[in-house]
Design a protein around this motif. Structure first.
Motif, PDB file in Angstrom:
ATOM      1  N   TYR A 137       0.933  -1.068   0.030  1.00  0.00           N
ATOM      2  CA  TYR A 137       0.003  -0.023   0.086  1.00  0.00           C
ATOM      3  C   TYR A 137       0.749   1.253   0.129  1.00  0.00           C
ATOM      4  N   VAL A 140       2.611   1.317  -3.817  1.00  0.00           N
ATOM      5  CA  VAL A 140       1.710   1.600  -5.109  1.00  0.00           C
ATOM      6  C   VAL A 140       2.031   3.030  -5.303  1.00  0.00           C
ATOM      7  N   ALA A 141       2.174   4.031  -4.410  1.00  0.00           N
ATOM      8  CA  ALA A 141       2.182   5.319  -4.589  1.00  0.00           C
ATOM      9  C   ALA A 141       3.767   5.666  -5.291  1.00  0.00           C
ATOM     10  N   SER A 144       4.022   2.697 -10.841  1.00  0.00           N
ATOM     11  CA  SER A 144       2.700   2.689 -11.637  1.00  0.00           C
ATOM     12  C   SER A 144       2.222   1.297 -11.854  1.00  0.00           C
ATOM     13  N   ARG A 147       0.486   0.098  -8.884  1.00  0.00           N
ATOM     14  CA  ARG A 147      -0.800   1.027  -8.348  1.00  0.00           C
ATOM     15  C   ARG A 147      -1.943   0.684  -9.301  1.00  0.00           C
ATOM     16  N   GLN A 148      -1.399   0.666 -10.798  1.00  0.00           N
ATOM     17  CA  GLN A 148      -2.547   0.504 -11.623  1.00  0.00           C
ATOM     18  C   GLN A 148      -3.269  -1.018 -11.628  1.00  0.00           C
ATOM     19  N   ALA A 151      -4.950  -0.970  -7.636  1.00  0.00           N
ATOM     20  CA  ALA A 151      -5.985  -0.003  -7.377  1.00  0.00           C
ATOM     21  C   ALA A 151      -7.279  -0.099  -8.532  1.00  0.00           C
TER      22      ALA A 151
END
Length: 357
Positions: A137, A140-141, A144, A147-148, A151
């Motif tokens: 968590y 993911v910041a 990418s 995150r993609q 999220a």
């Protein structure tokens, strides 16, 4: 189970990753899309269309023919969709989101599962991304691809599960509500949308770096006067003066000692007579008789790929933890596994409890 039967069962585990990627590759290469466009194509025609060798296409489709997903005409060599022909495209895309998340966030990291369990941290993130001292968590910041994949899936899960959650909880009119670990405000917005009342106010509580995005989300939904954000750390203190606390998709991230700390902090934050409503994946009470596959998935997911700890518990375990932390349970609800969306396997539960007046 005999020793021989136990060893035979090992084969199911041995071939799991190979079966997974074989199936997913057929979608990623575009083979299934080609067969939706025109059935009867041979391996040579399919290979030409997707840019792959005909022999490789033939090899990949063997598994799908065996499983009945695809059919082959032995006379012409042509392929056509079999069971997959009846599956709506929207359902296929929903399942592919989950498969992509497993591929991107799990397949590489689970190579380091043993190391992660021994170390109590995500060794895979360190080895693959040079990301030290954090969780998925956090990662993911900065990355990418993670995150993609993650999220996009979680937005899809939230859209399906949150209406069920709000249908099964009570938020009294005019309540002061705290959405614990509420990320960037979607939970607060949904609370107003699904349980709104005059003078209802919802505060999102999460790490300070999420404040700007949360406030913008409140503004874009016209809720800047009814929603607010408080930054902080749940393990240090929880904002007080709440009538209702919502905890969604959060307790399963932590080992039981941390869950106790969270629940005690929530207990202190509630007004006397206030209530907590928890949404969390739950394991079946009888593990040996369960047909669910969440037990097959979550231990490796949490310990090796997302947190380095945590994982869902049985509903009875969460009930006991609530009582231990001073709450009185009022209601529990579990999803019926038979009613889950096809191709999904996470059974959620809701636990509601009050702080005695």
């Amino acid at each position: 189970m005999s020793a021989t039967a136990a060893l035979h069962r090992f084969t199911d585990f041995m071939v799991g990753p190979a079966r997974f990627m074989n199936l997913l590759s057929c979608f990623e290469l575009g083979l299934i899309d080609e067969l939706r466009r025109r059935d009867g194509q041979t391996a040579a025609e399919l290979g030409h269309a997707v840019g792959a060798a005909p022999d490789a296409v033939e090899q990949l489709l063997l598994l799908l023919v065996k499983e009945g997903f695809v059919a082959q005409d032995e006379r012409t060599g042509g392929y056509a969709l079999d069971a997959l022909a009846a599956v709506p495209e929207a359902d296929i895309q929903r399942v592919l989101l989950l498969m992509n998340m497993i591929k991107v966030t799990m397949l590489r990291q689970v190579f380091y599962l043993t190391d992660s369990v021994r170390a109590g941290r995500l060794v895979g993130l360190e080895e693959l991304y040079g990301f030290h001292g954090g969780t998925l968590y956090d990662a993911v910041a900065e990355h990418s691809d993670l995150r993609q994949s993650w999220a996009t899936l979680m937005d899809n899960v939230t859209a399906h599960i949150d209406p069920w959650f709000f249908d099964n909880i009570d938020v009294p009119a005019g309540s002061r509500v705290l959405d614990l670990a509420g990320n960037t405000g979607l939970g607060a917005i949904l609370t107003h949308k699904l349980k709104g009342s005059p003078d209802l106010h919802v505060t999102t509580f999460d790490l300070p770096e999420k404040e700007a995005e949360a406030l913008e989300n409140f503004r874009s939904h016209g809720l800047e006067g009814q929603c607010s954000f408080v930054g902080g750390d749940v393990f240090k203190s929880v904002p007080a003066g709440n009538d209702v606390v919502l905890i969604k998709h959060f307790l399963d991230m932590w080992d039981k000692d941390e869950v106790r700390k969270i629940l005690r902090g929530v207990h202190r934050s509630l007004n006397p007579g206030g209530q907590v409503n928890i949404l969390v994946p739950v394991y079946p009470e009888n593990i040996r008789e369960s047909a669910a596959v969440d037990i097959d998935f979550f231990p490796a997911f949490f310990l090796g790929c997302t947190m380095g700890q945590g994982g869902p518990q049985k509903m009875s375990t969460y009930q006991a933890l609530l009582e231990e932390c001073g709450f009185t349970g009022t209601r529990t609800v579990s999803q019926d596994p038979a009613g889950l969306l096809p191709g999904t396997f996470v059974v959620h539960g809701i636990l509601s409890a009050t702080k005695p007046a």
